[in-house]
Design a protein around this motif. Sequence first.
Motif, short mmCIF file in Angstrom:
data_model
loop_
_atom_site.label_atom_id
_atom_site.label_comp_id
_atom_site.label_asym_id
_atom_site.label_seq_id
_atom_site.Cartn_x
_atom_site.Cartn_y
_atom_site.Cartn_z
N THR A 15 25.39 14.41 7.97
CA THR A 15 24.43 13.64 8.75
C THR A 15 25.13 12.54 9.54
O THR A 15 24.85 12.35 10.72
CB THR A 15 23.36 13.03 7.83
OG1 THR A 15 22.71 14.09 7.13
CG2 THR A 15 22.34 12.25 8.62
N LEU A 19 25.50 12.37 13.78
CA LEU A 19 24.95 11.30 14.61
C LEU A 19 25.81 11.03 15.83
O LEU A 19 25.30 10.61 16.87
CB LEU A 19 24.81 10.01 13.79
CG LEU A 19 23.77 10.04 12.68
CD1 LEU A 19 23.81 8.74 11.88
CD2 LEU A 19 22.39 10.30 13.24
N LYS A 26 24.25 18.94 16.33
CA LYS A 26 23.50 18.43 15.18
C LYS A 26 22.67 19.56 14.56
O LYS A 26 22.63 19.69 13.34
CB LYS A 26 22.58 17.28 15.59
CG LYS A 26 23.29 16.00 15.89
CD LYS A 26 22.28 14.94 16.28
CE LYS A 26 22.94 13.72 16.85
NZ LYS A 26 21.96 12.72 17.29
N GLN A 142 16.69 11.14 4.70
CA GLN A 142 17.91 10.63 5.31
C GLN A 142 17.64 10.08 6.70
O GLN A 142 18.18 9.05 7.09
CB GLN A 142 18.97 11.72 5.39
CG GLN A 142 19.69 11.96 4.11
CD GLN A 142 20.89 12.86 4.31
OE1 GLN A 142 20.90 13.71 5.20
NE2 GLN A 142 21.89 12.69 3.48
N MET A 143 16.81 10.77 7.45
CA MET A 143 16.50 10.31 8.80
C MET A 143 15.75 8.98 8.77
O MET A 143 16.02 8.09 9.57
CB MET A 143 15.68 11.38 9.54
CG MET A 143 16.49 12.63 9.85
SD MET A 143 15.49 13.96 10.52
CE MET A 143 15.20 13.36 12.17
N LYS A 146 18.17 6.27 7.91
CA LYS A 146 19.05 5.99 9.05
C LYS A 146 18.34 5.09 10.06
O LYS A 146 18.93 4.18 10.62
CB LYS A 146 19.47 7.31 9.71
CG LYS A 146 20.37 7.13 10.92
CD LYS A 146 20.49 8.39 11.70
CE LYS A 146 19.76 8.16 12.97
NZ LYS A 146 19.46 9.20 13.82
N HIS A 147 17.06 5.33 10.29
CA HIS A 147 16.33 4.55 11.29
C HIS A 147 15.94 3.16 10.78
O HIS A 147 15.62 2.29 11.57
CB HIS A 147 15.10 5.30 11.77
CG HIS A 147 15.45 6.48 12.63
ND1 HIS A 147 16.00 6.35 13.88
CD2 HIS A 147 15.38 7.81 12.41
CE1 HIS A 147 16.23 7.53 14.39
NE2 HIS A 147 15.86 8.45 13.51
#
Length: 149
Positions: A15, A19, A26, A142-143, A146-147
Motif C-alpha cells: 500500500t 501510493l 496501484k 488501510q485507505m 491513510k487518509h
Amino acid sequence: MIRKFILPILFLLVTTISLAQGHKEKQEKIKALKVAYITEQLELTADEAQKFWPIYNDLQEKQFDLRHEKMRAILNKLEAGSIEKLSDKEASSLLTQMENIEENLFALQKKYTKDLQGIMSDKKIMKLKKAEVDFNRHLLKQMREKHKN
C-alpha cells in the motif's frame, strides 16, 4: 504465527509503495495482493489453482464491466443535468437499466459459483467468499487510516 505478521506487513508495504505510483500500477499491486491473499486462505492445490484462476479472473473482469456500465448510465444522466431535471419516465428508465445490471451481476455470481463447484468443495467456495470480504475490509481500513494522516 508468522502468517499473522507477514500479511499485514505485506499489505502495508505494498500500500505504501503503491501510493507513490500511478493508478494503474496501484490496481495491479492490489490485484497481486488479492491473489496472494486468496491463494493463501483457500490453500489451493496446484490442480485447483490451475482451474480456479481463469474462472475467477473472468468473473472479476465481467463484474467490473457491468459495474462500470451501471455507473456510466448514472453519470451520463447526471452530466446532462441534475437528477431534479430528470422526467419520471427518464428516472424510471434509468432505474430499470440499473436493476437489469444488478440482475446480470447476480446471474453472473450464480454461474460462477456453479462453475467453481466443479473444481472445489463448497467449503472452499465459502472460504473464498469470506476471503474476498476480509481482503476488501482490510484494504478499506488501510485507505481510511491513510487518509486520516
